[in-house]
Design a protein around this motif. Structure first.
Motif, short mmCIF file in Angstrom:
data_model
loop_
_atom_site.label_atom_id
_atom_site.label_comp_id
_atom_site.label_asym_id
_atom_site.label_seq_id
_atom_site.Cartn_x
_atom_site.Cartn_y
_atom_site.Cartn_z
N PHE A 112 42.82 45.08 46.04
CA PHE A 112 43.15 45.49 44.55
C PHE A 112 42.03 46.66 44.00
N ARG A 113 42.74 47.55 43.18
CA ARG A 113 42.05 48.62 42.58
C ARG A 113 42.45 48.58 41.20
N GLY A 114 41.35 48.94 40.29
CA GLY A 114 42.03 49.09 38.91
C GLY A 114 42.13 47.66 38.18
N GLN A 115 42.80 46.72 38.51
CA GLN A 115 43.16 45.71 38.01
C GLN A 115 43.79 44.55 38.92
N ILE A 116 43.47 43.39 39.00
CA ILE A 116 44.04 42.29 39.89
C ILE A 116 45.38 41.68 39.18
N ALA A 155 34.71 48.84 42.41
CA ALA A 155 33.91 49.08 40.94
C ALA A 155 35.23 49.34 39.86
N THR A 156 36.45 49.83 40.20
CA THR A 156 37.44 50.21 39.39
C THR A 156 38.18 48.83 38.58
N VAL A 157 37.77 47.73 39.42
CA VAL A 157 38.50 46.49 39.01
C VAL A 157 37.85 46.02 37.49
N GLU A 158 38.89 45.90 36.49
CA GLU A 158 38.41 45.21 35.30
C GLU A 158 37.77 43.82 35.44
N HIS A 159 36.96 43.55 34.63
CA HIS A 159 36.24 42.33 34.56
C HIS A 159 36.58 41.52 32.96
N PRO A 160 36.68 40.37 32.90
CA PRO A 160 36.67 39.29 33.77
C PRO A 160 37.71 39.30 34.65
N LEU A 161 37.42 38.74 35.89
CA LEU A 161 38.52 38.45 36.85
C LEU A 161 39.38 37.50 36.42
N PRO A 162 40.75 37.42 36.91
CA PRO A 162 41.79 36.69 36.16
C PRO A 162 41.64 35.27 37.16
N PHE A 163 40.42 34.66 37.45
CA PHE A 163 40.54 33.35 38.03
C PHE A 163 39.12 32.93 38.11
N ALA A 164 38.98 31.42 38.03
CA ALA A 164 37.61 31.11 37.95
C ALA A 164 36.83 31.25 39.22
N GLU A 165 35.47 31.52 38.78
CA GLU A 165 34.53 31.73 39.84
C GLU A 165 34.57 30.55 40.86
N GLY A 166 34.66 31.12 42.13
CA GLY A 166 34.50 30.08 43.28
C GLY A 166 35.66 29.72 43.74
N THR A 167 36.73 29.86 43.20
CA THR A 167 38.15 29.44 43.73
C THR A 167 38.81 30.44 44.35
N ILE A 168 38.32 31.74 44.62
CA ILE A 168 38.84 32.96 45.37
C ILE A 168 37.48 33.59 45.75
N ASP A 169 37.27 33.86 47.09
CA ASP A 169 36.14 34.62 47.22
C ASP A 169 36.46 36.17 47.11
N VAL A 170 35.34 36.74 46.65
CA VAL A 170 35.50 38.20 45.96
C VAL A 170 34.43 38.84 47.00
N LEU A 171 35.24 40.00 47.63
CA LEU A 171 34.52 40.95 48.51
C LEU A 171 34.39 42.18 48.13
N ASP A 172 33.72 43.11 48.58
CA ASP A 172 33.51 44.19 48.01
C ASP A 172 34.50 45.28 48.97
N LEU A 173 35.42 45.80 48.66
CA LEU A 173 36.14 46.44 49.33
C LEU A 173 35.76 47.62 50.28
N ASN A 174 34.56 48.09 49.87
CA ASN A 174 33.95 49.12 50.70
C ASN A 174 32.95 48.55 51.64
N ASP A 175 32.65 47.25 51.78
CA ASP A 175 31.71 46.61 52.80
C ASP A 175 32.60 45.88 53.82
N ILE A 176 32.88 47.11 54.62
CA ILE A 176 33.55 46.54 55.95
C ILE A 176 33.11 45.45 56.72
#
Length: 165
Positions: A110-114, A129-150
């Protein structure tokens, strides 16, 4: 044949293809990688009008084009992921773009928003960094990765991809 499989999903223009390309470029020197892309709209173009493979395909036949550097298959039959995987022969990692109903661990891009409609099928999201916060899910339920960290994404794939035969 045993291999690991992972799927990528997300809205059009989110960077799925670019991410898969970067992962493949990093892994191909060390591993055999296979990629399947879903084309739900039947809009992908595979050959130019009037060329031999286009003319053969229009007859309704199954067509394979063999050359010293690649093999291309043009088929009128829908094929399951297992059948396509067999066509690839031996490989280590299968990356699938799309096919939301396929029961594979799934990384959302995702970019901009999830888009929350994707969340029920995701185990992780790759965002920038373009993704709006807060994320639309509870912390720890879905892993969050940096799109630019291959490298981090590859480590996540190695830990979470489904082992198949």
């Amino acid at each position: 044949m045993e291999y690991k499989a992972i799927a990528f999903t997300g809205p059009s223009g989110s960077g799925k293809t670019t991410l898969i390309e970067k992962i493949a470029q990093r892994l191909v020197p060390e591993r055999q990688v296979a990629i399947v892309k879903h084309d739900p709209s039947d809009k992908a173009l595979f050959d130019q009008e009037g060329k031999d493979s286009d003319r053969f395909f229009k007859t309704g036949a199954e067509v394979a084009v063999l050359s010293p550097s690649r093999t291309s298959l043009f088929s009128h039959r829908p094929r399951g992921i297992e059948e396509v995987a067999e066509l690839f022969g031996d490989f280590d990692l299968l990356m699938v773009e799309g096919l939301k109903t396929l029961p594979l661990p799934r990384l959302g891009v995702f970019r901009g928003q999830i888009d929350p409609d994707y969340l029920p099928v995701l185990q992780a999201v790759a965002i920038d960094a373009t993704v709006e916060h807060p994320l639309p899910f509870a912390e720890g339920t879905i892993d969050v990765l940096d799109l630019n960290d291959i490298d981090a994404i590859i480590r996540w794939i190695d830990a979470h991809a489904l082992r198949l035969k």
